[in-house]
Design a protein around this motif. Structure first.
Motif, PDB file in Angstrom:
ATOM      1  N   ARG A 170       0.699  -1.390  -0.111  1.00  0.00           N
ATOM      2  CA  ARG A 170      -0.354  -0.214  -0.346  1.00  0.00           C
ATOM      3  C   ARG A 170       0.499   1.278   0.203  1.00  0.00           C
ATOM      4  NH1 ARG A 170      -3.671  -3.507  -1.222  1.00  0.00           N
ATOM      5  NH2 ARG A 170      -5.420  -3.116   0.097  1.00  0.00           N
ATOM      6  N   GLN A 185      -4.241  -7.621  -3.920  1.00  0.00           N
ATOM      7  CA  GLN A 185      -5.894  -8.319  -5.045  1.00  0.00           C
ATOM      8  C   GLN A 185      -6.983  -7.387  -4.191  1.00  0.00           C
ATOM      9  OE1 GLN A 185      -5.581 -12.404  -5.010  1.00  0.00           O
ATOM     10  NE2 GLN A 185      -4.134 -12.568  -7.191  1.00  0.00           N
ATOM     11  N   ASP A 220      -9.065  -4.931  -3.143  1.00  0.00           N
ATOM     12  CA  ASP A 220      -9.537  -3.672  -4.152  1.00  0.00           C
ATOM     13  C   ASP A 220      -9.147  -2.480  -3.155  1.00  0.00           C
ATOM     14  OD1 ASP A 220     -10.868  -1.811  -5.043  1.00  0.00           O
ATOM     15  OD2 ASP A 220     -12.439  -1.962  -5.460  1.00  0.00           O
ATOM     16  N   ARG A 280     -10.229   0.464  -3.068  1.00  0.00           N
ATOM     17  CA  ARG A 280     -11.170   1.580  -2.856  1.00  0.00           C
ATOM     18  C   ARG A 280     -11.684   1.533  -1.505  1.00  0.00           C
ATOM     19  NH1 ARG A 280     -14.062   1.170  -8.463  1.00  0.00           N
ATOM     20  NH2 ARG A 280     -14.122  -1.259  -7.986  1.00  0.00           N
ATOM     21  N   GLN A 284     -11.030  -8.710   4.395  1.00  0.00           N
ATOM     22  CA  GLN A 284     -11.304  -9.342   2.984  1.00  0.00           C
ATOM     23  C   GLN A 284      -9.830 -10.199   3.066  1.00  0.00           C
ATOM     24  OE1 GLN A 284     -12.176  -6.067  -0.022  1.00  0.00           O
ATOM     25  NE2 GLN A 284     -11.709  -5.058   1.663  1.00  0.00           N
TER      26      GLN A 284
END
Length: 304
Positions: free
Chosen positions: A116, A196, A198, A200, A223
């Motif tokens: 990130r 992988q 997302d 957003r 997630q």
């Protein structure tokens, strides 16, 4: 009309070459390696099935008829009957569990940081994390042994404690040696997992008032459950097969630092080939179960 008819006739006349030779070539190349792997396992099973170790295990009278088919399993049961092997199994299960948990503890923040954020030295850090993967395992063990030669003693309340003597050639050395290699594989899996996910939803959480920590714990990490399972099982399986660093850094002392991988070495060193093969098959069974769990409940399609 004539030009259209000519084009249709040309298309019908042209037929692409058959894909059969290509597919056959792929199948032959793949099957050679797969058959070699299967042959290794079949050879091990056949060896202990024809040995004498299975004869030392008794069966109920009503099951005696099945002894020929159960000989490989009986050989493994006979091997597990010795106190040294039972201790080795227990230490292996416990040390692999701890090394897998430690690997996840390190892999999750490290992989999130690499996935990130961009920062100076990121490529260098990424390369350093791959060192345990590309280095010979013996070098990892030797480097750990050298490192702990420089660890100073600790004085608490007038008492001097040697951290080196408490770790080197002791049970903590087993966990540390396994962790040093397994963590690198866990980092690779978790890095692919975070890549992988997302970004957003995480960005939306930040705009709604969450700080980076809250967004990580409440949005991103939930997630990644399958990815963490895959990373943990892979780290566990890699710890199970570790040998070189253990032999150098932890030793292979029976009833002390002996795990299954070093048990194979010790059994071979005393000429007990049948016992070594039985322990090897036990390790194969453990690894297969762990990998099946990773395939069924873990992440799929990770680009490692």
């Amino acid at each position: 009309m004539s030009s259209t008819a000519n084009v249709d006739a040309a298309e019908q006349a042209y037929r692409p070459p058959s894909d059969t030779p290509f597919l056959v070539g792929l199948g032959v190349i793949s099957s050679v390696y797969v058959l070699l792997l299967i042959g290794l396992l079949v050879g091990d099973v056949a060896y202990i099935a024809t040995g004498n170790l299975a004869d030392t295990v008794g069966l109920p009278g009503w099951l005696e008829w099945s002894r020929p088919a159960l000989r490989p399993l009986l050989s493994m049961v006979a091997t597990l009957g010795t106190p040294e092997i039972r201790y080795s199994v227990q230490l292996t299960m416990i040390s692999c569990l701890f090394s897998a948990l430690l690997s996840l503890f390190v892999a999750i923040p490290t992989s999130y940081l690499l996935s990130r954020h961009d920062f100076p030295g990121k490529n260098l850090l990424d390369a350093i994390l791959d060192i345990p993967i590309v280095l010979p395992p013996l070098v990892v063990g030797l480097s750990l042994l050298i490192l702990f030669q420089f660890v100073p003693d600790i004085t608490i309340g007038g008492e001097t404690y040697s951290l080196r003597n408490a770790i080197v050639f002791q049970v903590p050395a087993v966990v540390l040696a396994q962790f040093m290699v397994a963590a690198a594989f866990a980092v690779r899996v978790m890095r692919a997992t975070f890549d992988q996910v997302d970004p957003r939803p995480e960005q939306v959480a930040l705009t709604l008032g969450c700080n980076q920590s809250q967004a990580f714990w409440r949005v991103v990490l939930p997630q990644c459950g399958n990815g963490m399972l895959t990373a943990g099982t892979l780290a566990w399986a890699r710890s199970l097969g570790e040998f070189g660093p253990l032999l150098i850094f932890a030793g292979a002392t029976r009833m002390k630092t002996e795990v299954l991988s070093t048990t194979v070495f010790l059994e071979l060193s005393i000429g007990n080939l049948e016992g070594a093969v039985a322990v090897s098959l036990l390790m194969v069974a453990c690894a297969v179960m762990v990998l099946v769990i990773a395939r069924i409940w873990g992440s799929r399609g990770l680009s490692l």
